[in-house]
Design an enzyme around this catalytic site. Structure first.
Site, PDB file in Angstrom:
ATOM      1  N   LYS A  54      72.589   1.511  27.560  1.00  0.00           N
ATOM      2  CA  LYS A  54      73.075   2.156  26.473  1.00  0.00           C
ATOM      3  C   LYS A  54      73.003   1.298  25.130  1.00  0.00           C
ATOM      4  O   LYS A  54      72.835   1.646  24.098  1.00  0.00           O
ATOM      5  CB  LYS A  54      74.775   2.563  26.911  1.00  0.00           C
ATOM      6  N   GLN A  98      83.133   1.305  30.531  1.00  0.00           N
ATOM      7  CA  GLN A  98      82.394   1.716  31.531  1.00  0.00           C
ATOM      8  C   GLN A  98      83.573   2.050  32.934  1.00  0.00           C
ATOM      9  O   GLN A  98      84.187   0.992  33.142  1.00  0.00           O
ATOM     10  CB  GLN A  98      81.277   0.551  31.787  1.00  0.00           C
ATOM     11  N   ASP A 121      82.868   9.353  25.141  1.00  0.00           N
ATOM     12  CA  ASP A 121      82.934   9.660  26.538  1.00  0.00           C
ATOM     13  C   ASP A 121      83.499  11.092  26.416  1.00  0.00           C
ATOM     14  O   ASP A 121      83.506  11.824  27.697  1.00  0.00           O
ATOM     15  CB  ASP A 121      83.645   8.852  27.269  1.00  0.00           C
TER      16      ASP A 121
HETATM   17  N1  GUN Z   1      80.266   5.726  34.781  1.00  0.00           N
HETATM   18  C1  GUN Z   1      79.450   6.639  35.022  1.00  0.00           C
HETATM   19  N2  GUN Z   1      79.288   7.641  34.203  1.00  0.00           N
HETATM   20  C2  GUN Z   1      79.908   7.131  33.140  1.00  0.00           C
HETATM   21  C3  GUN Z   1      80.146   7.623  31.759  1.00  0.00           C
HETATM   22  O1  GUN Z   1      79.599   8.788  31.317  1.00  0.00           O
HETATM   23  N3  GUN Z   1      81.171   7.090  30.814  1.00  0.00           N
HETATM   24  C4  GUN Z   1      81.610   5.866  31.267  1.00  0.00           C
HETATM   25  N4  GUN Z   1      82.386   5.303  30.419  1.00  0.00           N
HETATM   26  N5  GUN Z   1      81.431   5.221  32.489  1.00  0.00           N
HETATM   27  C5  GUN Z   1      80.739   5.916  33.338  1.00  0.00           C
END
Ligand code: GUN
Length: 292
Positions: A54, A98, A121
């Site tokens: 990311k 995350q 998100d």
């Molecule tokens: N863990 C797995 N997928 C995601 C996501 O799309 N966002 C976040 N914050 N954590 C994740």
């Protein structure tokens, strides 16, 4: 046996990122540099890989990017304070914590602390409500948004289709079902899960089958209607002594036996995974545009 259309998330994501690059240039010309903060608590190896991808993608697009890595012992209050500081930081338009955090963290409370205008998100209750209401000012969770984009770009018709989503998580299953049933997509949707009675029979009804359970190769050939479109959201690490890393990645679908039955299928890796990151960049641009 036929050859299915392989839904190539890598190339579709690259095209989305090209659009993002152009939009970033427009924002920069207006004096706005999109900024994303990614917070990782603890050292889960898969999460470290995702967070790395990311922040790397942010840098490639010319975003301001902040990676905040906190020790596993970080307290709830310390994490809430990090979120509050990011809420107040004008250089940051998007905040992502995350998931999953360590067990002692109340994830719900952390999500609620994020300014909904920066919740790229799409997990904050305000954005969940906007998804239900089909209000485009909200943020759509990145993975289901990526699945929808992949379907759209690949010319797959969802209107009137029978869709089955396996998994009811707030990150994928529930928002995916809402997107499929929305007035834009018009699918008829069933949400199935670990307690569903006769899961294979439910899945066999699907014209579009979305697997988002996190169980390696759970979906077998006899779960799939011939000609179905199969979207595999799973990214599971299974031990493999022949790999340098000691593991290989596999989806929730037994690809080798299912693919020959399908009209279209996503590979793992290289299907949904790259789309998630591309949609996160799109959401961050939306936040930067809306916040100004
Ligand atoms: N863990 C797995 N997928 C995601 C996501 O799309 N966002 C976040 N914050 N954590 C994740």
């Amino acid at each position: 046996m036929n050859s299915p259309q392989i839904l190539d998330g890598k190339s579709v994501a690259a095209a989305v990122l090209d659009e993002c690059r152009a939009e970033t240039a427009e924002l920069l010309a207006k004096g706005i540099q999109p900024g994303l903060a990614v917070v990782l608590v603890g050292s889960d190896p898969a999460s470290q890989v995702y967070v790395g991808s990311k922040t790397r993608t942010c840098a490639e697009l010319g975003f301001h990017s902040l990676k905040i890595e906190l020790p596993a012992e970080t307290t709830q209050e310390e994490l809430l304070q990090v979120v509050r500081d990011l809420n107040a930081d004008p250089a940051i338009h998007g905040i992502l914590v995350q998931s999953p955090p360590p067990k002692h963290i109340d994830e719900e409370a952390v999500i609620r602390e994020i300014d909904p205008r920066k919740d790229v998100d799409g997990f904050h209750p305000e954005n969940v409500a906007k998804l239900v209401l089909e209000d485009p000012s909200g943020f759509v969770p990145c993975t289901p948004a990526g699945c929808m984009k992949l379907l759209e770009v690949s010319g797959i018709n969802t209107h009137g289709a029978e869709a089955v989503v396996i998994g009811r998580s707030m990150i994928v299953g529930k928002p995916m079902a809402l997107l499929l049933v929305s007035k834009i997509s018009n699918a008829t949707v069933t949400i199935a899960h670990s307690r569903s009675k006769d899961l294979p029979a439910i899945c066999r009804r699907a014209d579009i089958l979305v697997a988002a359970v996190g169980r390696p190769e759970m979906v077998r050939a006899d779960w799939v209607k011939p000609g179905a479109v199969v979207i595999d959201v799973g990214i599971n690490r299974v031990p493999d002594a022949s790999k340098k890393s000691g593991f290989r990645l596999t989806g929730d679908v037994a690809y080798q036996e299912v693919a020959p039955l399908c009209s279209a299928i996503t590979p793992v890796p290289g299907g949904v995974g790259p789309m998630t990151i591309a949609m996160l960049m799109k959401n961050t641009l939306q936040a930067a545009r809306q916040l100004g």
